[in-house]
Design an enzyme around this catalytic site. Structure first.
Site, PDB file in Angstrom:
ATOM      1  N   CYS A   2       0.847  -1.183   0.000  1.00 50.46           N
ATOM      2  CA  CYS A   2       0.000   0.000   0.000  1.00 50.46           C
ATOM      3  C   CYS A   2       0.886   1.237   0.000  1.00 50.46           C
ATOM      4  CB  CYS A   2      -0.880   0.022   1.244  1.00 50.46           C
ATOM      5  SG  CYS A   2      -1.898  -1.436   1.394  1.00 50.46           S
ATOM      6  N   ASN A 103       0.134   0.120   6.320  1.00 51.01           N
ATOM      7  CA  ASN A 103       0.702  -0.752   5.299  1.00 51.01           C
ATOM      8  C   ASN A 103       1.327  -1.930   6.023  1.00 51.01           C
ATOM      9  OD1 ASN A 103       1.861  -1.857   3.063  1.00 51.01           O
ATOM     10  ND2 ASN A 103       3.411  -0.271   2.778  1.00 51.01           N
ATOM     11  N   GLU A 493      11.399 -14.357 -22.759  1.00 50.97           N
ATOM     12  CA  GLU A 493      10.507 -13.204 -22.647  1.00 50.97           C
ATOM     13  C   GLU A 493      11.212 -11.869 -22.774  1.00 50.97           C
ATOM     14  OE1 GLU A 493       8.681 -14.121 -18.696  1.00 50.97           O
ATOM     15  OE2 GLU A 493       6.838 -13.591 -19.731  1.00 50.97           O
ATOM     16  N   LYS A 608       0.921  -8.195 -19.571  1.00 50.84           N
ATOM     17  CA  LYS A 608       1.083  -8.684 -18.201  1.00 50.84           C
ATOM     18  C   LYS A 608       0.005  -9.719 -17.881  1.00 50.84           C
ATOM     19  CE  LYS A 608       2.736  -8.762 -13.998  1.00 50.84           C
ATOM     20  NZ  LYS A 608       3.921  -9.603 -13.846  1.00 50.84           N
TER      21      LYS A 608
HETATM   22  C1  AGP Z   1       5.574 -14.826 -16.852  1.00 51.06           C
HETATM   23  O1  AGP Z   1       6.767 -14.142 -16.840  1.00 51.06           O
HETATM   24  C2  AGP Z   1       4.628 -14.400 -17.876  1.00 51.06           C
HETATM   25  N1  AGP Z   1       4.500 -13.021 -18.033  1.00 51.06           N
HETATM   26  C3  AGP Z   1       3.407 -15.243 -18.068  1.00 51.06           C
HETATM   27  O2  AGP Z   1       3.848 -16.496 -18.462  1.00 51.06           O
HETATM   28  C4  AGP Z   1       2.435 -15.403 -16.874  1.00 51.06           C
HETATM   29  O3  AGP Z   1       3.043 -16.168 -15.887  1.00 51.06           O
HETATM   30  C5  AGP Z   1       1.154 -16.084 -17.372  1.00 51.06           C
HETATM   31  O4  AGP Z   1       0.551 -15.280 -18.351  1.00 51.06           O
HETATM   32  C6  AGP Z   1       0.182 -16.351 -16.261  1.00 51.06           C
HETATM   33  O5  AGP Z   1      -0.272 -15.189 -15.667  1.00 51.06           O
HETATM   34  P1  AGP Z   1      -1.088 -15.257 -14.328  1.00 51.06           P
HETATM   35  O6  AGP Z   1      -0.204 -15.811 -13.286  1.00 51.06           O
HETATM   36  O7  AGP Z   1      -1.497 -13.841 -14.065  1.00 51.06           O
HETATM   37  O8  AGP Z   1      -2.272 -16.138 -14.567  1.00 51.06           O
END
Ligand code: AGP
Length: 613
Positions: A2, A103, A493, A608
Site C-alpha cells: 500500500c 501498510n 521473454e 502482463k
Molecule cells: C511470466 O513471466 C509471464 N509473463 C506469463 O507467463 C504469466 O506467468 C502467465 O501469463 C500467467 O499469468 P497469471 O499468473 O497472471 O495467470
C-alpha cells in the site's frame, strides 16, 4: 504494497496529498482514501473504484469543507478483506475522532478484533488494519497521549506495519510508527511529511529520515521527533536521496523488474506471514474449504499458464511427496478440451498471480461445472478467480509491474509449499514434528532469498561472457526441471533469445542433437536428490562442446569444477530449492536482456495479463 502519504503545515494540504497519492499510483492499488483535519474535526473520504479511485477521490476532496491543516492519504492493495469502500483506508475509531492508515499485515488481528468487540468496539471492515484505530482509541481512553497510545498499540500487534495516525484534538500532529514495513518521515519549509516511499516526498522534503523498527515519530509543521519503543528520544538516520521521481518509483533500480527481483525476500516473508504458527502448524485463513472435504480429496489437478504453471509443477512434486495425493498438472488452455475426469472428490487448484488470466479462469469454471472443489492461488485480492473459487490462498507479493513474473513466482512457490504441508497435516501423511521441522526451514527462506540476491552481484560479468550466444538450453531434474523451464521462459521473454527448458534426463532422447560449439547449457545442479544423475547429464553436454553454466550451492566446488561459470545460491531443503535456484536465472536473463538493450519491463508482444483465449 500500500502507499502512505501524510502532510502537515503546508499551504494546500489536500492538493499535496492527492499529488503524493498520484506519485504512489505506480505501485498499483485497488482503492484509496484521505483523512483531512478541517475546522470541525476529521473529514474522511474513500473510494474503491480500482484504478479510477484517485479520480473519484479528487472529486470528493474538491467538496471538502473549509481550510485544512494536515491530512493523511492511502492507496490500498488488498491483502485482508476485498477491495471496497469500507475496507479502504483511513480507518477510524468508534467515535470518528481519529484516523489511521496502515501498510503491512497484522498477524494477530483476529485475536485482537475479538477482544475489542468484546470490550464494546464496533469494527466495521474486514481488514486487519482497522484494529489499529481501536487499539489507539482504547489507549487514549485510558489517558495516554496520541504518541504513547501508538506505542502501546505497537506492543499489542504482531506482524509488519507502517502506520500514521491523526487525531482531531491535535490538528497539526501526525504520529507515525513502523515495524518491518518501511516508513519515511521528512521535514520541509514549515511542514512535516511522512510517506511509505521516497517518490511521494521528492521536491517537497528538505531532509528525509528512515524510521527503524518500533520507532515512533511525532511529525508536526515544526519538525520531527523520533523515539524508540521505550519512549527514549533517538536521532533518526538521514537519507541521502538524489533521485528523480521516475528513479525513485523504481526504488533507485533501473527498472521495475530489477526492483521486483530485489523485493523477493519481502514477497516470500509476506506470503509466509501469519501462516506458520509458532507451535508448528500451518494456518490458512482464507481457505474456506472444509478440512473434512480436503481430507476426502482423491485427486488434485493444478491448472495454470506460464510462470504460474511452473510454480504448479513444483507443487506437484511437493504435494505428492508430502501429502501423498495424486496430482495432475495442466496448462490451463488445454485442460477443459481434454475431457478431464472430475467429481466432487477432486480438488482443482488454479494458480494465477493476476487471478484474471482467461484460460485459467475458464479452467476453474469448467471444474466447478463438474462439481470439483476449486482453490485459487492469486496475488490479487478479490480477483475474478478468487471470487469464483471455493477457497483462496493469497500470495502477498505486492503489485508486480514488470511483465515478466519474478516476485509473484517466488510467492506462488512458497504458497503452494505451505498448502502441501497443510494437506499433509490434514491427511496425516507427515508427523507433526516433521511438519514443524519443515516450517522451520521455510522460515529461513526470506533471509536465504536475500543471500541468493547478494551472491548474484557479479551476474552482469557472468552474463557478459555469454552475450554473443544465440542458443540456450536450461536443464534440471526433479524440482530442478520446473526451475529450468522458468529460467528458459525468463530468457525468452525479455532477451528474445532462443531458449529451451528440458528435463536433463530427456536431452539425450532428441534435443542433444542440437548441441554444438557455442550452445549454452544452463544446469540446475544444487544438491537435491538427483544431483549425481544431473552431473552425468552435465558431462554429456560438455562432451558435445556446449558451454556450461551451473546453479550450485554456495561453496560446492565439486559442481563448479564442471562449469564454465557458476551461479551460487544457499542450500535449503531440496523441495524448497526452486525458491532459491531460480533467482540467479532471473538475473541472468535480466543481464542478457539489458546487454541487448531491451526494455525488460515491457517486452515486445507480451501483456502482463492475458485475458483472451
Ligand atoms: C511470466 O513471466 C509471464 N509473463 C506469463 O507467463 C504469466 O506467468 C502467465 O501469463 C500467467 O499469468 P497469471 O499468473 O497472471 O495467470
Amino acid at each position: 504494497m500500500c502507499g502512505i502519504i501524510g502532510i502537515t503545515g503546508c499551504l494546500d494540504v489536500p492538493e499535496a496529498i492527492l499529488e503524493g497519492l498520484a506519485r504512489l499510483e505506480y505501485r498499483g492499488y485497488d482503492s484509496a482514501g484521505v483523512a483531512l483535519q478541517v475546522e470541525d474535526g476529521l473529514w474522511v473520504s474513500r473510494a474503491a473504484n480500482g484504478s479510477k479511485s484517485l479520480a473519484d477521490l479528487r472529486r470528493a476532496v474538491s467538496g471538502a469543507p473549509g481550510s485544512c491543516r494536515a491530512g493523511i492519504g492511502h492507496t490500498r492493495w488488498a491483502t485482508h478483506g476485498k477491495p471496497s469502500e469500507v475496507n479502504a483506508h483511513p480507518h477510524q475509531d468508534c467515535k470518528g475522532t481519529l484516523a489511521v492508515v496502515h501498510n503491512g499485515i497484522i498477524e494477530n488481528h483476529f485475536e485482537i478484533a475479538a477482544k475489542l468487540s468484546a470490550a464494546g468496539h464496533e469494527l466495521v471492515s474486514s481488514t486487519d488494519s482497522e484494529v489499529l484505530a481501536h487499539l489507539v482509541e482504547e489507549a487514549i481512553a485510558e489517558g495516554a497521549s496520541l504518541v504513547d497510545a501508538v506505542r502501546a498499540c505497537m506492543k499489542k500487534v504482531r506482524g509488519s506495519l507502517a502506520m500514521v495516525v491523526v487525531h482531531a484534538s491535535d490538528p497539526e500532529l501526525m504520529v507515525a510508527a513502523r515495524r518491518v514495513s518501511p516508513l519515511i518521515v521528512a521535514t520541509a519549509d514549515a511542514a512535516g511529511l511522512v510517506a511509505s516511499d521516497v517518490p511521494a516526498l521528492l521536491g517537497w522534503a528538505t531532509a528525509m529520515y528512515a524510521l527503524e523498527d518500533d520507532e515512533v515519530a511525532e511529525v508536526s509543521p515544526g519538525g520531527v521527533l523520533v523515539s524508540d519503543a521505550s519512549g527514549a528520544r533517538v536521532e533518526p538516520a538521514r537519507l541521502e536521496v538524489d533521485w528523480d521521481v521516475g528513479a525513485a518509483q523504481k526504488g533507485g533500480f533501473d527498472d521495475f523488474m530489477l526492483k521486483e527481483i530485489h523485493e523477493q525476500p519481502d514477497a516470500v516473508a509476506g506470503t509466509l506471514m501469519g501462516r506458520l504458527s509458532p507451535s508448528g502448524e500451518v494456518l490458512l485463513d482464507e481457505m474456506r474449504i472444509d478440512d473434512d472435504e480436503l481430507r476426502e480429496v482423491e485427486k488434485v489437478f493444478i491448472v495454470a499458464c506460464g510462470s504460474s504453471y511452473h510454480a504448479g509443477l513444483v507443487a506437484k512434486y511437493a504435494m505428492e511427496h508430502w501429502a501423498r495425493t495424486a496430482v495432475e498438472i495442466d496448462i490451463a488452455s488445454e485442460f477443459r478440451y481434454r475431457d478431464p475426469i472430475l467429481d466432487s472428490r477432486t480438488l482443482v487448484i488454479g494458480v494465477s498471480q493476476s487471478g484474471e488470466t482467461l484460460d485459467t479462469l475458464q479452467a476453474i469454471r469448467y471444474a466447478r461445472r463438474w462439481n470439483a472443489k476449486v482453490l485459487v492461488v492469486s496475488n490479487v485480492v478479490d480477483s475474478s478467480m478468487a471470487r469464483e473459487a471455493d477457497g483462496v490462498i493469497y500470495t502477498r507479493a505486492g503489485p508486480e509491474i514488470g511483465v515478466a513474473a519474478t516476485k509473484t513466482f517466488l510467492a506462488q512457490l512458497v504458497a503452494l509449499e505451505v498448502l502441501s504441508l497443510y494437506l499433509a497435516g490434514l491427511r496425516g501423511t507427515l508427523y507433526p514434528a516433521e511438519i514443524s521441522g519443515l516450517l522451520d526451514s521455510m522460515r529461513e527462506l526470506p533471509a536465504k532469498v536475500a543471500q541468493a540476491l547478494e551472491g548474484s552481484k557479479d551476474i552482469f560479468d557472468v552474463a557478459a561472457r555469454f552475450a554473443s550466444a544465440e542458443e540456450f538450453f536450461f536443464i534440471g531434474r526433479h524440482v530442478g526441471y520446473p526451475v529450468a523451464l522458468e529460467g528458459a521462459l525468463k530468457l525468452k521473454e525479455i532477451s528474445y533469445l532462443h531458449a529451451e527448458g528440458y528435463p536433463a534426463g530427456e536431452l539425450k532422447h532428441g534435443p542433444i542433437a542440437l548441441l554444438e560449439e557455442g550452445t549454452v547449457v544452463v544446469g540446475i545442479a544444487t544438491r537435491t536428490r538427483l544431483w549425481e544423475k544431473m552431473m552425468a547429464n552435465v558431462a554429456e553436454v560438455r562432451a558435445r562442446g556446449a558451454m556450461v553454466v551451473l546453479v550450485a550451492n554456495d561453496g560446492d566446488e565439486e559442481t563448479a569444477a564442471l562449469a564454465d561459470a557458476t551461479l551460487w545460491v544457499p542450500s535449503t531443503h531440496p523441495l524448497f530449492a526452486p525458491v532459491l535456484d531460480v533467482i540467479p536465472l532471473q538475473l541472468f536473463a535480466y543481464a542478457l536482456a539489458r546487454a541487448r538493450g531491451n526494455d525488460v519491463d515491457r517486452p515486445r508482444n507480451l501483456a502482463k495479463t492475458v485475458t483472451v483465449e
